[in-house]
Write a protein that holds these residues in place. Structure first.
Motif, PDB file in Angstrom:
ATOM      1  N   GLY A 111       0.762  -1.237   0.000  1.00 20.03           N
ATOM      2  CA  GLY A 111       0.000   0.000   0.000  1.00 20.03           C
ATOM      3  C   GLY A 111       0.792   1.285   0.000  1.00 20.03           C
ATOM      4  O   GLY A 111       0.210   2.360   0.204  1.00 20.03           O
ATOM      5  N   PHE A 112       2.100   1.229  -0.259  1.00 25.08           N
ATOM      6  CA  PHE A 112       2.891   2.445  -0.161  1.00 25.08           C
ATOM      7  C   PHE A 112       3.553   2.814  -1.483  1.00 25.08           C
ATOM      8  O   PHE A 112       3.868   1.947  -2.303  1.00 25.08           O
ATOM      9  CB  PHE A 112       3.956   2.300   0.928  1.00 25.08           C
ATOM     10  N   ASP A 163       1.054  12.075   3.203  1.00 26.18           N
ATOM     11  CA  ASP A 163       0.994  11.854   1.758  1.00 26.18           C
ATOM     12  C   ASP A 163       0.621  10.406   1.433  1.00 26.18           C
ATOM     13  O   ASP A 163      -0.003  10.129   0.405  1.00 26.18           O
ATOM     14  CB  ASP A 163       2.333  12.201   1.104  1.00 26.18           C
ATOM     15  N   ALA A 164       1.018   9.498   2.319  1.00 22.44           N
ATOM     16  CA  ALA A 164       0.723   8.079   2.109  1.00 22.44           C
ATOM     17  C   ALA A 164      -0.686   7.713   2.571  1.00 22.44           C
ATOM     18  O   ALA A 164      -1.114   6.565   2.401  1.00 22.44           O
ATOM     19  CB  ALA A 164       1.741   7.220   2.850  1.00 22.44           C
ATOM     20  N   GLY A 165      -1.388   8.681   3.171  1.00 27.37           N
ATOM     21  CA  GLY A 165      -2.746   8.406   3.646  1.00 27.37           C
ATOM     22  C   GLY A 165      -2.776   7.685   4.976  1.00 27.37           C
ATOM     23  O   GLY A 165      -3.783   7.077   5.335  1.00 27.37           O
ATOM     24  N   HIS A 189      -3.264   2.938   9.349  1.00 29.07           N
ATOM     25  CA  HIS A 189      -4.712   3.102   9.186  1.00 29.07           C
ATOM     26  C   HIS A 189      -5.002   4.441   8.515  1.00 29.07           C
ATOM     27  O   HIS A 189      -4.340   5.448   8.798  1.00 29.07           O
ATOM     28  CB  HIS A 189      -5.414   3.044  10.544  1.00 29.07           C
ATOM     29  N   ARG A 190      -5.991   4.428   7.652  1.00 29.58           N
ATOM     30  CA  ARG A 190      -6.377   5.662   6.958  1.00 29.58           C
ATOM     31  C   ARG A 190      -7.123   6.621   7.873  1.00 29.58           C
ATOM     32  O   ARG A 190      -7.166   7.822   7.619  1.00 29.58           O
ATOM     33  CB  ARG A 190      -7.242   5.324   5.745  1.00 29.58           C
TER      34      ARG A 190
END
Length: 225
Positions: A111-112, A163-165, A189-190
């Motif tokens: 996810g990154f 930036d990565a959420g 976690h978002r």
């Protein structure tokens, strides 16, 4: 009576003593085998109980990390995928860092972006990050809101995380069988991090167990060669 007759009682005693020692040795071997069988049975029972517990808490994606049959056959790539799959049952994204000469290096992630991976490519215990603090203290570091936690105040890592959420992050040191930290698992976690539950503990315990098992296999291979 022949000249050799006086030696016969002594020879008989020697033979009797030899038979007794042989019998005692055999008895000890049988006792040791039975004891080992009991230990093996207890270990197998414990593993089965651990698998049932892991399945109840995290499902099969987590339980596989405790499955010795899987661990015995899995190559490093398969094990890495299993670790990420298990971690994603309790997080939106994750990264696994392994310790290499006092520096954490990313071994696997989900996810990154390249920017995130470049920034966190190497992290040491002095870094003002959750994973760096986990390495330094040997304890979990839970940040429920990265924008408000003093750990990230004024640090470049804050903007990289945003930036990565990643709004919340929890980094867990992974210890080997000897108790020494061998890496860090970070769960991202978002949104504001939900309350800690037992499922996270199951995942982190499973990841540490799997890495320890894999390290042991690697050590055995090096010894064999």
């Amino acid at each position: 009576m022949s000249a050799s007759d006086p030696a016969r009682p002594s020879a008989g005693r020697d033979n009797s003593a030899l038979r007794l020692r042989h019998a005692a040795g055999k008895r000890d071997r049988i006792t040791a085998q039975l004891h080992q069988h009991l230990i093996d049975a207890e270990v197998h029972a414990t593993r089965r109980a651990l698998l049932r517990w892991a399945r109840r808490r995290g499902g099969n994606d987590v339980a596989v990390l405790f499955d010795r049959e899987f661990l015995a056959l899995a190559d490093p790539s398969s094990l890495t995928r299993a670790v990420l799959t298990a971690a994603l049952t309790v997080a939106d994204s994750c990264d696994l860092q392994l310790l290499d000469r006092d520096v954490l290096r990313i071994k696997a992630q989900h996810g990154f972006s390249p920017a995130f991976l470049g920034f966190f490519a190497t992290v040491d215990a002095s870094a003002s990050t959750a994973c760096g603090r986990a390495l330094a203290t040997g304890a979990p570091v839970v940040v429920d809101d990265v924008t408000r936690n003093p750990l990230f105040a004024g640090q470049a890592a804050l903007q990289v995380l945003r930036d990565a959420g990643s709004r919340a992050v929890a980094s867990y040191p992974l210890r080997g069988a000897d108790g020494v930290v061998q890496g860090v698992l970070s769960l991202h976690h978002r949104h504001l991090r939900p309350s800690h539950d037992l499922s996270v503990s199951v995942v982190t315990r499973g990841v540490a167990s799997a890495l320890t098992y894999l390290s042991g296999r690697a050590g055995q291979r090096r010894t064999a060669t």
